[in-house]
Write an enzyme that holds these catalytic residues in place. Structure first.
Site, short mmCIF file in Angstrom:
data_model
loop_
_atom_site.label_atom_id
_atom_site.label_comp_id
_atom_site.label_asym_id
_atom_site.label_seq_id
_atom_site.Cartn_x
_atom_site.Cartn_y
_atom_site.Cartn_z
CG ASP A 1 7.34 14.53 16.42
OD1 ASP A 1 6.47 14.41 15.56
OD2 ASP A 1 7.89 15.62 16.69
CD GLU B 1 -2.46 1.67 2.51
OE1 GLU B 1 -2.48 0.82 3.42
OE2 GLU B 1 -3.05 2.76 2.57
CG ASP C 1 6.86 8.87 14.24
OD1 ASP C 1 7.81 9.68 14.21
OD2 ASP C 1 5.68 9.20 14.02
#
Ligand code: SF4
Ligand SMILES: [Zn+2]
Lengths: 454, 459
Positions: free
Chosen positions: B143, B73, B141
């Site tokens: 941040d 995807e 991830d």
């Protein structure tokens, strides 16, 4: 397994004198009477239901051991070891049939059977445990000699990190690919090196449970296939009605549909939040109003609760939009958030109805930076919790009672005490679900205020 | 009109003139559709991306799964925030065509599914759950916005050279554990373009992990349990740190805390700052003892902020050392403080689900115009987020005769260009070793398969 109507029964040959845990690997070649088919299943269901309750109440592993022991003795035990073993096996296979029929049912059955197995396994002695490991054919080698020596220091570190003061390393460790013991990895209860976890003899249960779980999980899929392709039709006059009745006979409330008491509209939601929401939801609700935003965990926890409380989808959308658009603009709201809200109501995606979270789930969640979800009794600092309880109008006496429960990690009891203090009535059932809290409080408030004149 | 039908617009616009490099560019000067079109037309490394995500299934070996790439995807975010999910491409060139015709602001990479994501509706008719994710890199991830309570130089989406080292330490801690503990070999770190980093673990074992296994790894990394309503954010129990935490502490966190962090953030230098730390000590006597000391010393100090901060840290450590026995909650207090400030704060939810999307490397961040370039974990100290090439710089380079990066193999040339170094690093340090081991794996599993089918003939 043959189900028969006659009275006679062929006892199984491999009679075992001491209690043994079967692994339910193959369907037993034995005959079962129809009455037993149902009675055994109900008895086992009582055990599983009891386990489910225990878990929901946040019992610790030791308490669960005791609970499982008691439940088993009460519902399943038979003085004759082979009779008990038969009952054990038969009831398991019947319930497998009952619970293979939907994903929800499968999930519940799988967790409860796994929990049951885990605690029964823990109650066995080491030899019996090793025997079960052998029966599963688990290919793990014990670590010995120089390899073990080389790891001793760090294995000791693991032991100490788990709260044991002396770094006594166990005698037997197994070297296992880390992905096969996810629960031990997640809680850092093993040493991991180059892809392998070093599992202590006493942690064997974790390995075996993983195997058991995956075996049952696969088996349920197969059973489901057999059920839909042949059994349901073939047994439509005999077993099918029994099986179908068994699964619905017990399902407790999940609050996915609101009840008569619950039905709120947007205009009085603030009022209701103040007077009837449990602290966890009150906090989230106030935070949305204040920050015009909530992170994902908070949106799920509050959103599903509001659904259970009877807030209609359109109202829910309006509620979240009114707040979020103050911060993110309506375009972003429609794009990023509206979908998820409809999803929660089963209007998007898989269209399954999401059920509101129970206390157990909320308490075991792990809110991070910027998160407001979770259970305040568990996740707030003492100061913040006191302040919040103060705002709910608790007296200092009541406050101390609540804080005492919190210190002992009885969060749901703390919440129950709060409930009792706020509404001035006792709540013997205890709080297990925020929506239950809500409904109980509504009942009380409605019984106090006379119906408004029409 | 469905989302998929939205057509690319402005196809007749002309190429832009070379932009002026400006130190303080307005967003539209560092990033706009026209730049992006030039970037996608000349620089974006389609072939490398395709090679990576094919994992050796290039059709050359009989054991290849030639539909592998096609079941991946992708999602595009277009200029006007139109968001297209479940896109999939059979080949590198169809991916390239799609990107060149819609120039997405952002390209996300999702999971590999059981069937072609583009055709999922055809399968959903059958009612069974055939459309499910089957493979996915293990991703992380991190941040910088999640560090707002421990950095004083910036907040929100801003970063500077003072707070970026928090990311560097995070990379070191996580990368070391991924390789040493979990034994992973093919790990890609990428600058997220603005304020953080992404990590892609691409080993076959990692790609095939179930959600439960992903959660387990994510939880293994979880130390930070704090939330907005509790000051003691890291709680370490027991009599020792788990070996993973102990290594992170000794090798990276402690030194960073006492060195660089003190130098850049002076975390004890003012009352506002040290109060936050005192709150983490669960003993009021110690709190007030230290507070008194520090309040008194504040007025008559001529030391630099950093020096004051260091002195106070020593005082805190000594005080705690002498009172260690007092309560079990104080036993690990020093470590707790260090972890609170320096331990990686990963957005764990991203790692736990197979079908989570993550931005593709070499995208350009719309707010900064910077390219999401790979970061070398072994030299991450040298990485400077503010020196990452921006779109205007790249376009300036093209217009002044720099080469296109995509398909050329002219090493000399690519090395000199702005993006060349990053692409070269991507190829040599990540892609080549990865493809080599993928090919080996395809070969082995092919052989066993052949072996098995031979066996079954003899039945
Ligand atoms: S105990 Fe349950 S209802 Fe009460 S605050 Fe916690 S999660 Fe909410
Ligand atoms: Zn900064």
């Amino acid at each position: 397994m043959e189900v028969i109507r006659s009275q006679k029964r062929t006892p199984s040959n491999d009679t075992v004198s001491n209690p043994k845990i079967p692994l339910y690997l193959t369907t037993p070649p034995m005959e079962v009477r129809l009455e037993e088919f149902e009675r055994f299943a109900i008895d086992r269901l009582r055990v599983l239901k009891g386990i489910s309750d225990g878990l929901a109440r946040g019992r610790n592993p030791k308490e669960m051991d005791d609970l499982v022991d008691t439940l088993w003795k009460e519902h399943m035990r038979d003085p004759d070891g082979s009779v008990m073993l038969n009952k054990d096996i038969i009831s398991h296979f019947v319930l497998r049939l009952v619970y293979c029929r939907s994903d929800e049912l499968k999930k519940w059955f799988l967790s409860m059977e796994t929990a049951l197995f885990r605690h029964r396994f823990r109650l066995q002695n080491f030899e019996a445990q090793r025997a079960i490991v052998g029966e599963f054919g688990l290919p793990y080698k014990a670590v010995t000699g120089a390899e073990l020596e080389g790891l001793k220091e760090r294995l000791g570190q693991v032991v100490r990190s788990l709260g044991q003061i002396s770094p006594t390393v166990e005698a037997v460790y197994y070297k296992v690919p880390f992905e096969e013991v996810p629960d031990l990895v997640a809680s850092r209860r093993v040493l991991i090196q180059k892809g392998y976890a070093f599992v202590a003899g006493s942690q064997l249960v974790s390995l075996v449970v993983t195997q058991f779980r995956s075996h049952i999980s696969k088996a349920l899929i197969l059973t489901n296939r057999k059920w839909t392709t042949t059994i349901r039709e073939r047994e439509k006059d005999r077993l099918t009605p029994v099986v179908e009745a068994l699964s619905t006979s017990y399902l407790g409330p999940d609050y996915s549909q609101s009840t008569e008491y619950a039905e709120i509209s947007l205009k009085d939601i603030d009022q209701v939040a103040k007077s009837c929401f449990p602290l966890c939801m009150r906090h989230l609700f106030e935070k949305v109003r204040e920050d015009h935003h909530l992170k994902h965990g908070g949106r799920m926890q509050l959103g599903l609760f509001l659904k259970g409380v009877g807030l209609k989808l359109d109202d829910a959308l309006a509620f979240w939009r009114a707040e979020f658009t103050k911060k993110v603009g309506s375009e972003r709201f429609d794009k990023e958030y509206a979908y998820a809200i409809r999803h929660n109501y089963g209007k998007e995606g898989k269209r399954t109805d999401y059920t509101p979270y129970a206390c157990q789930k909320i308490i075991s969640s792990a809110p991070g930076a910027g998160d407001h979800h979770g259970c305040p009794y568990r996740h707030f600092s003492e100061d913040n919790l006191r302040a919040a309880l103060g705002r709910m109008g608790l007296s200092s006496r009541a406050m101390e009672d609540v804080m005492d429960k919190v210190r002992n990690k009885h969060y749901q009891l703390a919440c129950t005490f709060t409930f009792e203090a706020v509404y001035g009535t006792s709540c013997d059932a205890g709080i297990n679900h925020p929506n239950q809290y809500f409904e109980e409080s509504q009942k009380i408030l409605k019984s106090k205020t006379p119906p408004a004149p029409v | 009109m469905t989302r998929e039908e939205i057509k690319s617009r402005g196809e007749d616009e002309k190429m832009m003139d070379a932009p002026q490099i400006n130190n303080n560019p307005k967003p539209e000067e560092s990033f706009n559709v026209n730049y992006l079109r030039i970037y996608y037309g000349n620089l974006f490394p389609y072939t490398d991306l395709h090679k990576w995500l094919s994992y050796g299934h290039d059709g050359k070996h009989p054991g290849c799964d030639e539909y592998y790439f096609g079941r991946r995807e992708f999602s595009f975010t277009l200029e006007n925030d139109v968001y297209l999910r479940y896109k999939s491409f059979k080949t590198a060139s169809s991916m390239e065509d799609a990107i060149k015709s819609s120039f997405p602001y952002k390209i996300d990479i999702g999971a590999v599914y059981s069937v072609d994501p583009d055709k999922r509706h055809a399968y959903s008719q059958t009612g069974t759950n055939v459309f499910t994710p089957v493979e996915r890199e293990l991703v992380f991830d991190i941040d910088i916005t999640d560090y707002d309570d421990v950095r004083y130089c910036c907040s929100g989406a801003d970063v500077c050279s003072k707070c970026w080292p928090l990311m560097t330490v995070a990379i070191k801690v996580i990368h070391t554990s991924l390789t040493e503990d979990f034994g992973f070999k093919h790990i890609l770190w990428v600058f997220s373009g603005r304020r953080g980093v992404h990590c892609w673990v691409c080993d076959p074992k990692a790609r095939r992990m179930t959600n439960e296994q992903r959660s387990a790894v994510a939880e293994y990394f979880r130390v930070y349990k704090g939330n907005e309503n509790n000051a003691r954010k890291v709680v370490l129990m027991g009599y020792s740190l788990h070996p993973f935490l102990a290594r992170s502490y000794v090798d990276y966190l402690k030194g960073f805390f006492e060195g660089e962090l003190q130098a850049t953030q002076s975390i004890f230098s003012s009352k506002d700052k040290y109060e936050k730390i005192l709150e983490m000590i669960s003993d009021e006597d110690i709190q007030s003892e230290l507070r008194e000391k520090w309040e008194n010393s504040a007025a008559r100090s001529s030391l630099s902020e950093e020096a004051i901060s260091l002195v106070r840290w020593e005082q805190l450590k000594n005080t705690l050392q002498s009172k260690k026995h007092k309560a079990p909650t104080l036993r690990m207090c020093v470590e707790e403080i260090v972890f609170t400030f320096t331990y990686p704060r990963i957005d764990l939810e991203v790692s736990k689900q197979m079908n989570h999307l993550l931005k593709a490397p070499f995208c350009v961040h719309p707010k900064t115009g910077r390219v999401c370039v790979p970061i070398d974990p072994n030299n991450c100290d040298e990485f400077d987020p503010l020196a990452v090439p921006t779109l205007p710089q790249l376009i300036e380079e093209i217009n002044s005769g720099g080469s296109r990066m995509d398909v050329d193999d002219d090493e000399e040339d690519s090395d000199r260009s702005l993006l060349g170094k990053s692409i070269k690093f991507f190829r040599s340090s990540f892609l080549e070793p990865l493809l080599k081991s993928c090919k080996e794996e395809i070969e082995t599993s092919y052989k066993t398969k052949i072996g098995k089918s031979k066996d079954s003939f003899s039945w």
